[in-house]
Design a protein around this motif. Structure first.
Motif, PDB file in Angstrom:
ATOM      1  N   GLY A 125      -1.822   4.087  15.202  1.00 16.56           N
ATOM      2  CA  GLY A 125      -1.332   3.979  13.838  1.00 16.56           C
ATOM      3  C   GLY A 125       0.084   3.442  13.788  1.00 16.56           C
ATOM      4  N   ASN A 126       0.684   3.515  12.601  1.00 20.43           N
ATOM      5  CA  ASN A 126       2.024   2.941  12.426  1.00 20.43           C
ATOM      6  C   ASN A 126       3.119   3.969  12.681  1.00 20.43           C
ATOM      7  OD1 ASN A 126       1.492   4.470  10.170  1.00 20.43           O
ATOM      8  ND2 ASN A 126       2.569   3.113   8.764  1.00 20.43           N
ATOM      9  N   VAL A 127       2.875   4.883  13.614  1.00 24.98           N
ATOM     10  CA  VAL A 127       3.892   5.864  13.999  1.00 24.98           C
ATOM     11  C   VAL A 127       3.935   5.953  15.521  1.00 24.98           C
ATOM     12  CG1 VAL A 127       3.545   7.231  11.900  1.00 24.98           C
ATOM     13  CG2 VAL A 127       2.324   7.851  13.984  1.00 24.98           C
ATOM     14  N   PHE A 128       5.067   6.431  16.036  1.00 25.75           N
ATOM     15  CA  PHE A 128       5.132   6.852  17.424  1.00 25.75           C
ATOM     16  C   PHE A 128       5.973   8.115  17.490  1.00 25.75           C
ATOM     17  CE2 PHE A 128       8.766   4.005  16.975  1.00 25.75           C
ATOM     18  CZ  PHE A 128       9.782   4.618  17.682  1.00 25.75           C
ATOM     19  N   LYS A 129       5.807   8.859  18.563  1.00 28.83           N
ATOM     20  CA  LYS A 129       6.508  10.129  18.716  1.00 28.83           C
ATOM     21  C   LYS A 129       7.419  10.093  19.933  1.00 28.83           C
ATOM     22  CE  LYS A 129       3.782  13.662  16.401  1.00 28.83           C
ATOM     23  NZ  LYS A 129       3.251  15.037  16.530  1.00 28.83           N
ATOM     24  N   ILE A 130       8.539  10.806  19.820  1.00 28.77           N
ATOM     25  CA  ILE A 130       9.398  11.072  20.965  1.00 28.77           C
ATOM     26  C   ILE A 130       9.424  12.583  21.155  1.00 28.77           C
ATOM     27  CG2 ILE A 130      11.712  10.912  21.930  1.00 28.77           C
ATOM     28  CD1 ILE A 130      12.127   8.353  20.425  1.00 28.77           C
ATOM     29  N   TRP A 131       8.706  13.036  22.192  1.00 27.15           N
ATOM     30  CA  TRP A 131       8.607  14.463  22.465  1.00 27.15           C
ATOM     31  C   TRP A 131       9.829  14.936  23.249  1.00 27.15           C
ATOM     32  CZ3 TRP A 131       4.482  17.470  20.812  1.00 27.15           C
ATOM     33  CH2 TRP A 131       3.360  16.793  20.348  1.00 27.15           C
ATOM     34  N   GLU A 132      10.347  16.074  22.855  1.00 27.45           N
ATOM     35  CA  GLU A 132      11.382  16.774  23.629  1.00 27.45           C
ATOM     36  C   GLU A 132      10.625  17.717  24.557  1.00 27.45           C
ATOM     37  OE1 GLU A 132      13.782  19.277  25.349  1.00 27.45           O
ATOM     38  OE2 GLU A 132      12.763  20.197  23.635  1.00 27.45           O
TER      39      GLU A 132
END
Length: 468
Positions: free
Chosen positions: A301-308
């Motif tokens: 989709g049109n999102v990405f995540k940066i996980w801590e």
């Protein structure tokens, strides 16, 4: 004709590239360069199949004389040979008006279509059913379906190069030897990604259609083929698109474009922690930062995540359109550059900045070719790689045959300086690129060409007047 490096005079406001001359340089190889493997993959390009996989499989259903192949016989055969997902998909593709379908068949089909409608909302691109199509759609490798070389992976500490080929074989080259270790197994189909385990000389993770194949490749077993006892299977319910190790080699992250769970494997006990999410669908690209405290995760989709990674909380970042195509971390682990699938723009996310928006650092809008008026240069990014020192950047484009080379500076702010352009031999296209992590003499870029040739390019041979 050897590969050509084209010198560049200027980078016009990050919008176009210009050149005045070709640069041909003969390189006297250092000892380190002479120890690099010489690879040329000779994998024939197979013609595309004329029928879907289900239709081909049905031709081998054992039947008795004059026995009719019923809907349920076909369904049960595909369920046994390919799984429940493909079996239901076969059912949904049939014209039940022409089949002896009863109310139970119609009821099951109606339920399946309802579940698919829900899935299309929660998991974008789930309509891309086959693992081959899914991997090809989101792969960083240009022309993944037809490329002889599907993935390259340098070991982070050793002089080892793993090469995934189109026939689902992984070839492991150590040093300058021309005889690789051949890593192959019947369960290792549709290879999408490779990743060597840090701080371990022998373990290689292979993302494929049935999950993750974790191999132990004996460094002393040159020219042999590891047995099944060297393989550990980490299963996924759907095909794996991406794998990435944390810098300490303790955890392996894996993801699928058709599965909304992110798998964090403790490979010692073969157990996975599943991180769930809804928005964005599955996972197409994972990369751990060098300090191990962040994991960037692209989605269909049109999102990405940066996980801590200490608390496994995540920041959600939006792209305007499309999906994140490629990304890379700076050596300090606070900056990430990325490109999406719709705009010819390079962006930067800075975790140390107070702003919560990505900044534009380069515009790769397609322009006239550097050498041929009929060719184009630039455009949408297919893949980008940043060397471990943060001093060199290489980019390949979706519709251009060139590799763009940059010098970079990431502190205090990110800056790019064009330093050259590579083009392959006649009719060659760069399909995949990787930097060697532990190259002592600057940076070494490894390029996989569409011909099956693999080329090692040390950045030290670039003209001195291009130094910034």
């Amino acid at each position: 004709m050897s590969s050509q490096l084209i010198g560049m005079e200027s980078f016009r406001e990050f919008k176009s590239f210009a050149t005045e001359d070709f640069v041909h340089t003969d390189i006297s190889k250092t000892h380190e360069e002479s120890q690099l493997p010489k690879v040329n993959i000779n994998v024939p390009v197979l013609p595309p199949t004329k029928f879907p996989r289900n239709e081909a499989a049905l031709a081998f259903i054992p039947i008795k004389d004059n026995e009719k192949i019923t809907v349920w016989k076909q369904f049960l055969f595909i369920r046994r040979t390919q799984g429940i997902y493909q079996a239901f998909e076969l059912l949904s593709q049939m014209d039940l008006n022409k089949c002896s379908a009863n109310k139970m068949t119609c009821g099951v089909l109606s339920l399946w279509k309802t579940l698919k409608a829900i899935q299309s909302v929660t998991v974008p691109n789930s309509s891309v059913l086959s693992s081959v199509n899914t991997i090809a759609t989101f792969s960083h490798t240009k022309d993944w379906s037809t490329s002889p070389i599907r993935f390259l992976a340098w070991h982070p500490h050793c002089n080892k190069l793993a090469v995934a080929t189109r026939d689902d074989t992984v070839l492991v080259y150590t040093g300058s030897t021309s005889t690789p270790v051949v890593v192959r197994h019947s369960s290792q189909k549709d290879i999408s990604s490779l990743a060597w385990r840090p701080l371990c000389s022998a373990q290689l993770a292979v993302g494929c259609a049935l999950g993750v194949a974790l191999w132990t490749v004996d460094p002393a077993s040159l020219g042999t083929r590891p047995s099944a006892s060297c393989l550990t299977h980490l299963p996924h319910p759907t095909s794996v698109n991406t794998v990435s190790w944390d810098p300490q080699g303790k955890y392996l992250a894996s993801g699928s474009a058709k599965d909304s769970s992110l798998y964090i494997w403790n490979v010692e006990n073969r157990e996975a922690t599943l991180l769930q999410k809804i928005r964005g669908g599955g996972y197409t690209f994972l990369t751990w930062n060098p300090t191990g405290d962040r994991l960037l995760a692209g989605t269909p989709g049109n999102v990405f995540k940066i996980w801590e990674t200490r608390t496994w909380s995540a920041e959600i970042w939006d792209v305007v359109d499309g999906h994140i195509q490629a990304a890379a971390w700076s050596p300090c682990g606070t900056k990430a550059i990325f490109a999406d699938s719709v705009h010819p723009i390079l962006y930067c996310v800075d975790k140390s900045s107070s702003t919560k928006a990505a900044t534009v650092v380069a515009d790769f809008t397609e322009t006239q070719s550097l050498t041929e008026e009929t060719e184009r240069f630039g455009g949408l990014v297919q893949d980008l790689v940043w060397d471990p020192r943060g001093e060199r950047l290489a980019v390949i484009f979706r519709t251009s045959d060139y590799v763009a080379l940059f010098r970079t500076r990431y502190s205090p702010t990110l800056s790019l300086f064009p330093c050259g352009v590579m083009k392959g031999e006649l009719n060659e296209v760069a399909t995949t690129i990787q930097f060697k992590p532990d190259f002592e003499n600057g940076a070494l870029l490894t390029v996989g060409w569409s011909s099956g040739r693999i080329q090692h390019v040390p950045f030290s041979f670039l003209p001195q007047h291009l130094e910034t």
